[in-house]
Design an enzyme around this catalytic site. Structure first.
Site, PDB file in Angstrom:
ATOM      1  N   GLU A 106       0.802  -1.214   0.000  1.00  0.00           N
ATOM      2  CA  GLU A 106       0.000   0.000   0.000  1.00  0.00           C
ATOM      3  C   GLU A 106       0.843   1.276   0.000  1.00  0.00           C
ATOM      4  OE1 GLU A 106      -2.763   0.514   3.156  1.00  0.00           O
ATOM      5  OE2 GLU A 106      -3.921   1.960   1.998  1.00  0.00           O
ATOM      6  N   ASP A 107       1.921   1.268   0.763  1.00  0.00           N
ATOM      7  CA  ASP A 107       2.661   2.513   0.965  1.00  0.00           C
ATOM      8  C   ASP A 107       3.934   2.655   0.141  1.00  0.00           C
ATOM      9  OD1 ASP A 107       0.705   3.034   2.739  1.00  0.00           O
ATOM     10  OD2 ASP A 107       1.897   2.659   4.545  1.00  0.00           O
TER      11      ASP A 107
END
Ligand code: MN
Length: 748
Positions: A93-94
């Protein structure tokens, strides 16, 4: 967050390495197979991926995944695959890495977990309510695939709650609210009791800081007194247990801040009345699972020798564990100060299951035999629900949430099979729970051998039998008393199935009406039409159209025109354009759009030749030959027969005068469905007599039967097939001669 002292990069790196070593050491001291290498690789990978990124508090981001891995391992009891997934959970996600990268480095299983965690990262509360439901559904869907995704998500949430101060302020309320709304009950349902309590307390602390401080203060203040009472109470028990030669741990259980507050709020009592209700917990060591039960009861016996037992508060969660796996023996006795004190007796194994939930089961799992745990049953329920996607996402969320919160009862089938249900579950919940077909055809139940209606609420220990009839059909009203999500979903699916043909017919009618009137079928128009008929959605509109409960006609065109005149927005434009395109609106002026082959000026003879009727019976009033009726020409040019006293007929008469037709019955051979309501004083055998009289003596076909009995009275709703009203009055008269029957009337 405490103030960050400035660290050199080396110092910071040492701190990170130390944090990771704690995870690794905890893992090495657990019972899992030792797969250190892959855990270390996952850690290095995540550390590299999050390099240079910091949380709001200023600490390196990697400390968050490390903390999550630690919770997953040490507080939930998960193994190496989960620890790796926890370490990697924010990478996709990051950072720029993809699930594919994870798969290449760590294999399918870990990639799948990380993928699941990434998908549900959006949280449950989005901007739109339906988005919440969608995310929640995603969460549960992943859960039924691999429960570890949810367990790791739980660890992630717990760490975020513990460090709520390092989240963006606008996210804090959302996270705290969402935690209380869904994660705490979910943790409870998964048997993660310690995590559930902590999540509740943390959310509460954030949402009600003053109340939290006050209650925490009061707990501290009363500590001395409480300790004195506990030692008075526990000393004689401990002496007995020592004499018995047991190795055990005994401690006072204090209620959590949140649960004290909750009790004060819901029961409207002051702190003093809540805090005294504490409990003692005895956890004993025992290597042999077969001896646990015996030891529990011997401790029970020792305690009841010393203190007076509360007669109805003993709970044997050993013979019948809770659905979340909880096992223990609870009893409540009168303490030295005259207050009731609960004592919880558990083995070390039971205690770990209680604290860590199902993950702890794995640790103790012996063979593959006990795979069919209650949790799997619950997961299957969720799968059932997901396989039957509910069009209304909010309903779906509500029913599931309801189940997450519900406390449980245990009932028995006639064969002695145990069923765990939420509190307040009904006979119909049991029927649907066992099988969709049983639910759909359920007419009544027998609880402890007594006949009860479908809506009867069950109590723990009840023996339940489901009675069915082939002619029974599912009713929308049932939903109002169903409690389990499974039953609601199955009922809705069954209702949709029966409604589908009518909805399809309604769709055709609607499409035809749009075409005939040259009105575009778009949202603004539909919205207005829904408003005119007071129906919630398009499906319901089509259903009512298909069932002839409503009709579209000149009335609607006029109404829409009127709305458009007073509307300067999009709607007025759409409608004007529609009007221009079509000559059909002119035809409306003479009153009728339909082309009745029926001449309304003549009396219409209701005939039934070769089983084919030249009319249709209105479903709202179900008239039968002999009733005073009127005809109504519907949009398809067919004649629909309504009873004159039918409320719908009143509306039709007022709105569509020119489509009303006088009618007369001709002797017909067909049979018609009639609803008869019977009431009386209940006595043994009365129902059998009733049924016998109707079906055997009078040879009347019973199609459906609903019975409700409460105390001495019974009410019976009967649907029979008859030729005309004469037979109905004959039947009512005969039924009234049965001893005990007080009333028998036809319901229209
Ligand atoms: Mn995270």
């Amino acid at each position: 967050m405490e103030k960050q002292t400035v660290m050199t990069p080396d110092e910071e790196d040492r701190m990170i390495e130390d944090a990771f070593m704690e995870v690794l050491n905890g893992y090495l001291s657990s019972n899992h197979r030792k797969k250190v290498e892959i855990i270390e690789r996952a850690y290095r990978f995540a550390k590299e991926a999050h390099k240079g990124i910091r949380r709001r508090s200023g600490e390196p981001y990697i400390l968050h995944p490390i903390a999550v891995a630690k919770i997953a391992s040490q507080e939930i009891g998960l193994g190496s695959t989960s620890i790796c997934a926890a370490l990697l959970h924010d990478v996709v996600e990051d950072t720029d890495y993809t699930v594919e990268d994870i798969r290449r480095h760590f294999g399918d299983k870990i990639a799948q977990l990380v993928d699941g965690l990434t998908k549900i990262s959006g949280g449950i509360f989005g901007d739109k309510a339906s988005l919440q439901a969608e995310n929640f559904r995603k969460l549960l869907l992943t859960m039924s695939e691999d429960i570890r995704v949810v367990l790791i998500k739980m660890a992630d949430r717990l760490h975020n709650m513990r460090t709520l101060g390092s989240m963006a302020p606008n996210k804090q309320y959302k996270i705290a609210g969402e935690t209380l709304y869904i994660y705490a009950p979910l943790a409870h349902r998964l048997g993660l009791f310690a995590i559930k309590t902590e999540l509740e307390d943390l959310s509460f602390k954030y949402e009600h800081p003053v109340a939290y401080r006050t209650i925490s203060g009061q707990i501290k203040e009363s500590e001395g007194r409480r300790a004195a009472v506990y030692s008075d109470f526990s000393a004689p028990i401990k002496k007995r247990l020592d004499d018995m030669g047991l190795v055990y741990e005994a401690k006072a259980r204090i209620k959590s801040v949140y649960s004290i507050w909750n009790k004060m709020e819901t029961k409207h009592v002051p702190f003093e009345e809540v805090y005294d209700l504490y409990a003692m917990r005895i956890v004993f060591e025992c290597d042999d699972p077969n001896r646990e039960k015996g030891i529990c009861w011997s401790i029970y016996s020792a305690i009841t020798d010393l203190y007076r037992l509360h007669p109805d508060r003993t709970r044997d969660w050993i013979s019948t564990p809770k659905a979340n796996g909880y096992q223990a023996l609870h009893l409540t006795v009168m303490g030295p100060d005259g207050n009731w004190i609960e004592v919880q007796i558990r083995s070390r194994r039971m205690d770990e299951i209680a604290e860590k939930g199902f993950a702890a089961h794995w640790k103790y799992k012996i063979g593959e035999g006990d795979e069919e745990s209650e949790l799997n049953v619950w997961l299957k329920t969720i799968k059932d629900i997901l396989d039957n996607p509910e069009p209304n996402a909010i309903d779906f969320l509500d029913t599931l949430k309801l189940n997450l919160f519900a406390s449980e009862i245990v009932v028995f089938t006639p064969t002695g099979e145990l069923l765990t249900l939420p509190a307040d579950a009904t006979v119909l919940d049991v029927a649907f729970g066992l099988h969709s077909e049983l639910g759909v055809h359920c007419i009544a139940g027998k609880v402890n051998h007594k006949l009860v209606p479908l809506s009867h609420r069950l109590k723990s220990g009840d023996q339940v039998e489901v009675l069915t009839s082939k002619s029974q059909v599912p009713q929308p009203e049932w939903e109002s008393f169903l409690v389990t999500a499974k039953a609601k979903t199955r009922l809705r699916a069954a209702l949709r199935k029966t409604r589908m043909p009518l909805i399809n017919r309604g769709k055709e009618i609607l499409a035809q009406w749009f075409a005939d009137n040259g009105i575009p079928d778009n949202n603004p128009v539909i919205t207005k039409i829904l408003g005119v008929y007071h129906v919630p959605n398009r499906d319901e509109l089509c259903y009512q159209l298909g069932a002839d409960e409503i009709v579209l006609g000149d009335f609607l065109v006029k109404t829409l025109k009127k709305i458009a005149e007073n509307n300067s927005g999009i709607f007025s434009k759409i409608f004007k354009r529609g009007k221009k395109n079509t000559p059909a609106t002119d035809a409306v002026k003479d009153g009728d759009t339909a082309v009745p082959a029926i001449n309304p000026k003549e009396v219409y003879i209701l005939k039934n030749e070769d089983g084919v009727a030249n009319y249709k019976l209105a479903e709202c009033c179900n008239p039968i030959p002999g009733d005073d009726v009127m005809g109504f020409i519907d949009d398809d040019g067919r004649l629909v027969v309504h009873a004159l006293n039918c409320p719908r007929a009143q509306v039709l008469k007022a709105g569509y005068g020119s489509r009303i037709v006088a009618t007369r019955w001709e002797a017909v051979s067909a049979k018609f469905s009639v609803h008869i309501h019977i009431e009386g004083i209940d006595r043994f055998g009365i129902l059998r007599e009733l049924i016998q009289m109707i079906s055997t003596h009078m040879a009347i076909d019973i199609r459906k039967l609903n019975i409700e009995a409460s105390a001495e009275v019974f009410a019976c709703d009967l649907w029979v097939r008859v030729a005309d009203v004469g037979i109905v009055s004959d039947l009512c008269e005969k039924v009234l001669t049965i001893n005990g029957v007080k009333q028998a009337t036809r319901i229209q």
